[in-house]
Structures are given as C-alpha cells and as structure tokens.
Design a protein around this motif. Structure first.
Motif, short mmCIF file in Angstrom:
data_model
loop_
_atom_site.label_atom_id
_atom_site.label_comp_id
_atom_site.label_asym_id
_atom_site.label_seq_id
_atom_site.Cartn_x
_atom_site.Cartn_y
_atom_site.Cartn_z
N ARG A 80 17.27 -53.81 -28.08
CA ARG A 80 18.22 -52.75 -27.73
C ARG A 80 19.41 -52.75 -28.68
NH1 ARG A 80 18.41 -53.99 -22.92
NH2 ARG A 80 16.88 -52.51 -22.17
N ARG A 81 19.93 -53.93 -28.97
CA ARG A 81 21.09 -54.05 -29.86
C ARG A 81 20.75 -53.56 -31.27
NH1 ARG A 81 22.69 -58.59 -28.16
NH2 ARG A 81 21.36 -59.89 -29.45
N ARG A 82 19.59 -53.94 -31.77
CA ARG A 82 19.19 -53.51 -33.11
C ARG A 82 19.06 -51.99 -33.17
NH1 ARG A 82 14.75 -57.01 -35.40
NH2 ARG A 82 16.57 -58.31 -35.81
N LEU A 83 18.42 -51.41 -32.18
CA LEU A 83 18.28 -49.96 -32.15
C LEU A 83 19.64 -49.28 -32.04
CD1 LEU A 83 15.13 -49.77 -29.90
CD2 LEU A 83 15.25 -49.05 -32.30
N ASP A 84 20.53 -49.83 -31.22
CA ASP A 84 21.89 -49.29 -31.09
C ASP A 84 22.61 -49.31 -32.43
OD1 ASP A 84 21.64 -48.81 -28.36
OD2 ASP A 84 22.76 -50.61 -27.76
N GLU A 85 22.48 -50.41 -33.15
CA GLU A 85 23.15 -50.54 -34.45
C GLU A 85 22.70 -49.47 -35.43
OE1 GLU A 85 22.38 -54.54 -35.76
OE2 GLU A 85 23.71 -55.41 -34.24
N TYR A 86 21.48 -48.99 -35.26
CA TYR A 86 20.94 -47.98 -36.16
C TYR A 86 21.00 -46.58 -35.55
CZ TYR A 86 19.58 -51.42 -39.57
OH TYR A 86 19.61 -52.40 -40.53
N GLY A 87 21.72 -46.45 -34.44
CA GLY A 87 21.98 -45.15 -33.86
C GLY A 87 20.85 -44.54 -33.06
N TYR A 88 19.93 -45.37 -32.57
CA TYR A 88 18.80 -44.85 -31.80
C TYR A 88 18.98 -45.15 -30.33
CZ TYR A 88 14.07 -44.07 -30.10
OH TYR A 88 12.98 -43.62 -29.40
N ARG A 89 18.80 -44.13 -29.51
CA ARG A 89 18.83 -44.30 -28.05
C ARG A 89 17.45 -43.96 -27.51
NH1 ARG A 89 19.23 -41.48 -23.33
NH2 ARG A 89 19.19 -39.48 -24.40
N PRO A 90 16.75 -44.98 -27.01
CA PRO A 90 15.42 -44.71 -26.45
C PRO A 90 15.50 -43.71 -25.29
CG PRO A 90 15.81 -47.07 -26.62
CD PRO A 90 17.11 -46.37 -26.90
N PRO A 91 14.51 -42.85 -25.13
CA PRO A 91 14.52 -41.91 -24.01
C PRO A 91 14.43 -42.65 -22.68
CG PRO A 91 12.42 -41.83 -25.18
CD PRO A 91 13.33 -42.75 -25.95
N LEU A 92 15.06 -42.08 -21.69
CA LEU A 92 14.95 -42.63 -20.34
C LEU A 92 13.55 -42.39 -19.83
CD1 LEU A 92 18.35 -41.33 -18.94
CD2 LEU A 92 17.84 -43.63 -19.82
N ALA A 93 13.14 -43.17 -18.82
CA ALA A 93 11.78 -43.06 -18.28
C ALA A 93 11.46 -41.64 -17.88
CB ALA A 93 11.61 -44.02 -17.12
N ASN A 94 12.42 -40.92 -17.31
CA ASN A 94 12.14 -39.56 -16.86
C ASN A 94 12.19 -38.55 -18.00
OD1 ASN A 94 14.87 -39.55 -17.29
ND2 ASN A 94 15.42 -38.79 -15.26
N GLU A 95 12.54 -38.99 -19.22
CA GLU A 95 12.57 -38.11 -20.38
C GLU A 95 11.28 -38.23 -21.22
OE1 GLU A 95 17.34 -38.20 -21.35
OE2 GLU A 95 16.01 -39.47 -22.52
N VAL A 96 10.44 -39.20 -20.91
CA VAL A 96 9.24 -39.45 -21.72
C VAL A 96 8.16 -38.45 -21.40
CG1 VAL A 96 7.44 -41.13 -22.26
CG2 VAL A 96 9.78 -41.87 -21.91
#
Length: 96
Positions: A80-96
């Motif tokens: 999560r931290r690595r993705l945050d550092e690169y500006g990526y926010r994973p979709p929420l479960a209800n957004e998939v």
C-alpha cells in the motif's frame, strides 16, 4: 500470477521475462513476497508505473481482498505504501 504476466504483456506491452523466471523457480507466493518486500520497487513495477498501469503490479494484487489471507499485515502495508508513493489508489471492493 501468470495471468498478471499475460495482462502486462497484452495491455501494457511489458514483457516481464525475469518475473516468469522467478515464478518458475520459486512459485507465486514466494515471488510476490520477495517483490513486495524488496527495499526498492522492481523493474517491473517501474515499467508499469511508466505505462500508467500500476493496477497490474504484484503490489496492487496483494491488496485485493481475495488475496488477504495469503499476506501478512506488514506485506500489505508495504504494498500500500509503495503504491501510495507512486500516486496509485487501488479501487475499493465495490468499484471493481
């Protein structure tokens, strides 16, 4: 994990040869843990970031709810931290 490779190739034009070698040598779980817990992002992570496709990374997959039981809280936190550092926010479960 092989499907991740196929998607990276077909959707982002990234041929993750070393990733396939790791999978063959160590299996999917060890490979995922090794990649996410490395001190710096993998070449594949960087290549997918350059292509604006961080959703295809091991880090993004580790955070999917269906894989939650396979990884420790620390591994998920690092991903999560690595993705945050690169500006990526994973979709929420209800957004998939």
């Amino acid at each position: 994990m092989v499907e991740m490779y196929r998607r990276a190739m077909s959707e982002a034009g990234y041929n993750a040869t070393y990733f396939l070698q790791m999978l063959a040598a160590d299996g999917p779980l060890v490979t995922a843990r090794r990649l996410v817990m490395s001190s710096k992002p993998s070449d594949g992570f960087t290549a997918l970031w350059e292509r604006k496709r961080l959703g295809l990374t091991v880090e993004a997959h580790i955070l999917q709810e269906r894989f939650a039981d396979l990884f420790t809280d620390e591994e998920r936190s690092v991903a999560r931290r690595r993705l945050d550092e690169y500006g990526y926010r994973p979709p929420l479960a209800n957004e998939v």
